[in-house]
Design an enzyme around this catalytic site. Structure first.
Site, mmCIF file in Angstrom:
data_model
loop_
_atom_site.group_PDB
_atom_site.id
_atom_site.type_symbol
_atom_site.label_atom_id
_atom_site.label_comp_id
_atom_site.label_asym_id
_atom_site.label_seq_id
_atom_site.Cartn_x
_atom_site.Cartn_y
_atom_site.Cartn_z
ATOM 1 N N LYS A 135 0.858 -1.209 0.000
ATOM 2 C CA LYS A 135 0.000 0.000 0.000
ATOM 3 C C LYS A 135 0.884 1.246 0.000
ATOM 4 O O LYS A 135 0.674 2.168 -0.778
ATOM 5 C CB LYS A 135 -0.870 0.007 1.239
ATOM 6 N N ASN A 136 1.906 1.244 0.851
ATOM 7 C CA ASN A 136 2.711 2.452 1.029
ATOM 8 C C ASN A 136 3.751 2.658 -0.060
ATOM 9 O O ASN A 136 4.453 3.666 -0.052
ATOM 10 C CB ASN A 136 3.359 2.454 2.425
ATOM 11 N N CYS B 80 -5.237 12.981 13.007
ATOM 12 C CA CYS B 80 -5.482 11.583 12.580
ATOM 13 C C CYS B 80 -5.473 10.790 13.882
ATOM 14 O O CYS B 80 -4.933 11.227 14.879
ATOM 15 C CB CYS B 80 -4.365 11.219 11.624
ATOM 16 N N ARG C 234 0.498 14.454 13.084
ATOM 17 C CA ARG C 234 1.069 14.180 11.749
ATOM 18 C C ARG C 234 1.058 15.437 10.867
ATOM 19 O O ARG C 234 0.426 15.487 9.832
ATOM 20 C CB ARG C 234 0.319 13.026 11.094
ATOM 21 N N ASP D 148 4.684 0.461 12.133
ATOM 22 C CA ASP D 148 3.488 -0.188 11.580
ATOM 23 C C ASP D 148 3.361 -1.643 12.011
ATOM 24 O O ASP D 148 2.355 -2.275 11.709
ATOM 25 C CB ASP D 148 3.506 -0.115 10.043
ATOM 26 N N ARG E 299 -8.490 -0.616 4.644
ATOM 27 C CA ARG E 299 -7.630 0.400 4.019
ATOM 28 C C ARG E 299 -6.302 -0.219 3.593
ATOM 29 O O ARG E 299 -5.665 0.220 2.662
ATOM 30 C CB ARG E 299 -7.339 1.525 5.012
HETATM 31 C C1 EPZ Z 1 4.273 6.957 6.486
HETATM 32 O O1 EPZ Z 1 3.477 7.977 7.060
HETATM 33 C C2 EPZ Z 1 3.368 5.753 6.297
HETATM 34 N N1 EPZ Z 1 2.279 6.101 5.376
HETATM 35 C C3 EPZ Z 1 2.814 5.327 7.654
HETATM 36 O O2 EPZ Z 1 2.031 4.161 7.446
HETATM 37 C C4 EPZ Z 1 3.978 4.982 8.574
HETATM 38 O O3 EPZ Z 1 3.479 4.646 9.840
HETATM 39 C C5 EPZ Z 1 4.910 6.195 8.677
HETATM 40 O O4 EPZ Z 1 5.352 6.595 7.369
HETATM 41 C C6 EPZ Z 1 6.149 5.903 9.518
HETATM 42 O O5 EPZ Z 1 6.846 4.829 8.951
HETATM 43 C C7 EPZ Z 1 2.531 6.094 4.047
HETATM 44 O O6 EPZ Z 1 3.634 5.824 3.595
HETATM 45 C C8 EPZ Z 1 1.373 6.422 3.150
HETATM 46 P P1 EPZ Z 1 6.276 10.306 8.595
HETATM 47 P P2 EPZ Z 1 4.043 9.482 7.109
HETATM 48 O O7 EPZ Z 1 6.141 11.574 7.836
HETATM 49 O O8 EPZ Z 1 4.909 9.745 5.932
HETATM 50 C C9 EPZ Z 1 6.556 13.631 11.924
HETATM 51 C C10 EPZ Z 1 0.173 2.796 7.665
HETATM 52 O O9 EPZ Z 1 -0.200 2.221 8.658
HETATM 53 N N2 EPZ Z 1 6.455 14.606 10.828
HETATM 54 O O10 EPZ Z 1 7.453 9.420 8.317
HETATM 55 O O11 EPZ Z 1 2.887 10.374 7.344
HETATM 56 C C11 EPZ Z 1 5.271 12.833 12.095
HETATM 57 O O12 EPZ Z 1 4.374 13.549 12.906
HETATM 58 C C12 EPZ Z 1 0.635 4.236 7.743
HETATM 59 O O13 EPZ Z 1 0.251 2.282 6.528
HETATM 60 C C13 EPZ Z 1 6.545 15.968 11.125
HETATM 61 O O14 EPZ Z 1 6.702 16.360 12.271
HETATM 62 O O15 EPZ Z 1 4.955 9.432 8.397
HETATM 63 C C14 EPZ Z 1 5.759 11.563 12.742
HETATM 64 O O16 EPZ Z 1 5.900 11.770 14.133
HETATM 65 C C15 EPZ Z 1 0.294 4.803 9.079
HETATM 66 N N3 EPZ Z 1 6.447 16.877 10.110
HETATM 67 C C16 EPZ Z 1 7.152 11.361 12.146
HETATM 68 O O17 EPZ Z 1 7.525 12.621 11.570
HETATM 69 C C17 EPZ Z 1 6.281 16.484 8.797
HETATM 70 O O18 EPZ Z 1 6.215 17.352 7.911
HETATM 71 C C18 EPZ Z 1 7.203 10.332 11.040
HETATM 72 O O19 EPZ Z 1 6.170 10.644 10.153
HETATM 73 C C19 EPZ Z 1 6.197 15.104 8.523
HETATM 74 C C20 EPZ Z 1 6.292 14.181 9.543
#
Ligand code: EPZ
Length: 421
Positions: free
Chosen positions: A26-27, A120, A125, A308, A400
């Site tokens: 998915k990701n 969320c 996020r 995850d 999802r």
């Molecule tokens: C991706 O989400 C995945 N989704 C998530 O999978 C996964 O849990 C996550 O990466 C971590 O591995 C997809 O790829 C579609 P991040 P993402 O940006 O990109 C902070 C699932 O279950 N952050 O790596 O949204 C954020 O708050 C989903 O399939 C900022 O502060 O995660 C978090 O604490 C859930 N500012 C950390 O970084 C930003 O601009 C990591 O988030 C961006 C992120």
């Protein structure tokens, strides 16, 4: 898109045996679908999983002017006429990954208007790092009534440092940089296999990218990209989920079509719990032990133990012979499955982002509620080992990210059925 209020009914206690085939990730599918916006013409994507989130992304792309057709895991996307640059609230609020159209739209049309994702279940996020990167590349950012408006006549290459290795942030900037003027360096980039798969897809379109999978990625902008032909990598989190299922039921499941080298952290941790692995090429045979051992872990960006898989591991160790400590460091509210597991008799204490799980002899079936995608998976892991019947409501969360999970589980002997709420 209607939300089906189905529920799952599971009778636990059976040792599951047989084979499962892992679907496309998915990701990886979501960013690569967004990447098709970068090139006019007809794109062909294989091993695309039939998931709610994939359909939501398809609808979003169609709203932007793309043609989208998905049949038997093959997606055809025609991005010849992208004539809209807005990702509306009603789509973004159902799927945060909608933010992945931001980079491609600014690169292709010079502008994008994307609803801020809002909160969320698992955390705030924010997307501040995505926006910081685009600003560094010369875009102007304006926030108005819950939307972010990003404009840039022509993005310019820049050096962008992420203070956290954001997965979709890395993906957004990498996509935007493929058509920028000059070279972009992403420092402290996310190293997930899904980032690498996106880079491979972009390179097949003619992009110049080096270093994907490492902490520094270099992108040399080009003037034009061509439509892609790409096959999505297997879903490592689905594979990890079935490994936990084999482990907790004392089963013997062969997992086919997965990529073992994406699974090192997961396999090593599950080995520590006593689960036995026999890896041969794209198949991994997973044998659950008589008694599970406790394990400790802290979720980390790839190649560390993935957030995850945190909930699924917690279900597994809830019946281990001893006490386990699991710390969630990526998201601030990703322990909602704990309350549900406690209803099944799990003995779990939370202190901040750290859970202490004292193994119990057996879990007991109970009526449960899914709260987010991976939490719903952890409830299935627990229910398959629990004594008696478990019902899990609101499984639209599960739909999802898991393709045909009931069929796959029935094939290995699970007593599971989906009922209308
Ligand atoms: C991706 O989400 C995945 N989704 C998530 O999978 C996964 O849990 C996550 O990466 C971590 O591995 C997809 O790829 C579609 P991040 P993402 O940006 O990109 C902070 C699932 O279950 N952050 O790596 O949204 C954020 O708050 C989903 O399939 C900022 O502060 O995660 C978090 O604490 C859930 N500012 C950390 O970084 C930003 O601009 C990591 O988030 C961006 C992120």
């Amino acid at each position: 898109m209607e939300v089906c209020l189905d529920k799952l009914v599971i009778k636990g206690g059976k040792r599951l045996k047989g084979t499962v085939e892992i679907s496309g990730s998915k990701n990886a599918a979501l960013p690569i679908m967004a990447a098709t916006l970068l090139a006019s013409g007809e794109h062909h994507l294989s091993r695309v999983p039939h998931l709610r989130d994939v359909m939501t992304m398809g609808r979003l792309l169609a709203d932007l002017g793309a043609g989208f057709h998905l049949e038997k895991n093959k997606a055809i996307l025609d991005c010849s006429r992208i004539n809209n640059y807005e990702a509306p609230y009603e789509l973004v609020s159902t799927m945060r990954a909608s933010v992945l159209v931001l980079g491609p739209l600014v690169a292709r049309l010079g502008k994008a208007k994307v609803s801020l994702p809002g909160g969320c279940a698992i955390g705030a996020r924010p997307i501040n790092l995505h926006l910081m990167g685009l600003e560094k590349m010369g875009a102007t950012i304006n926030l108005e009534s819950g939307y972010v408006l990003v404009k840039a006549k022509k993005l310019k290459g820049a050096t962008i440092y992420f203070d956290v290795p954001t997965v979709t942030g890395t993906e957004n900037i990498m996509m935007a940089a493929t058509l920028a003027d000059g070279k972009t360096l992403i420092e402290n980039a996310a190293r997930e296999p899904e980032v690498v798969d996106l880079a491979d897809a972009l390179i097949s379109m003619g992009a110049k990218i080096k270093g994907a999978g490492n902490s520094t990625i270099e992108i040399e902008g080009v003037s034009k990209l061509k439509p892609l032909r790409h096959t999505i990598i297997p879903d490592r989190i689905e594979a990890g989920t079935f490994m936990a299922i084999a482990g907790i039921t004392g089963g013997d499941i062969t997992i086919k079509k997965c990529k073992a080298d994406h699974l090192d952290a997961i396999i090593n941790k599950l080995k520590d719990s006593g689960i036995i692995f026999r890896i041969s090429g794209k198949s991994i045979r997973v044998i659950g032990p008589k008694k599970l051992m406790p394990v400790n872990t802290t979720t980390m960006p790839y190649p560390g133990f993935p957030t995850d898989m945190q909930a699924q591991l917690m279900s597994l160790v809830s019946i281990a012979d001893g006490t386990s400590i699991i710390s969630e460091t990526i998201f601030e509210n990703r322990l909602m499955h704990v309350a549900e597991l406690r209803r099944m008799g799990a003995d779990i204490n939370i202190d901040g982002g750290t859970a202490t799980i004292r193994g119990v002899e057996k879990l007991k079936g109970a009526p449960l509620m899914a709260t987010d995608l991976r939490a719903s998976a952890s409830l299935i892991v627990a229910a398959l080992a629990a004594e008696g019947e478990t019902t899990i409501k609101r499984i639209y969360h599960l739909d999802r990210g898991y393709e045909n999970i009931e069929e796959k589980l029935i094939k290995v002997g699970a007593d599971i059925k989906r009922e209308k709420e």
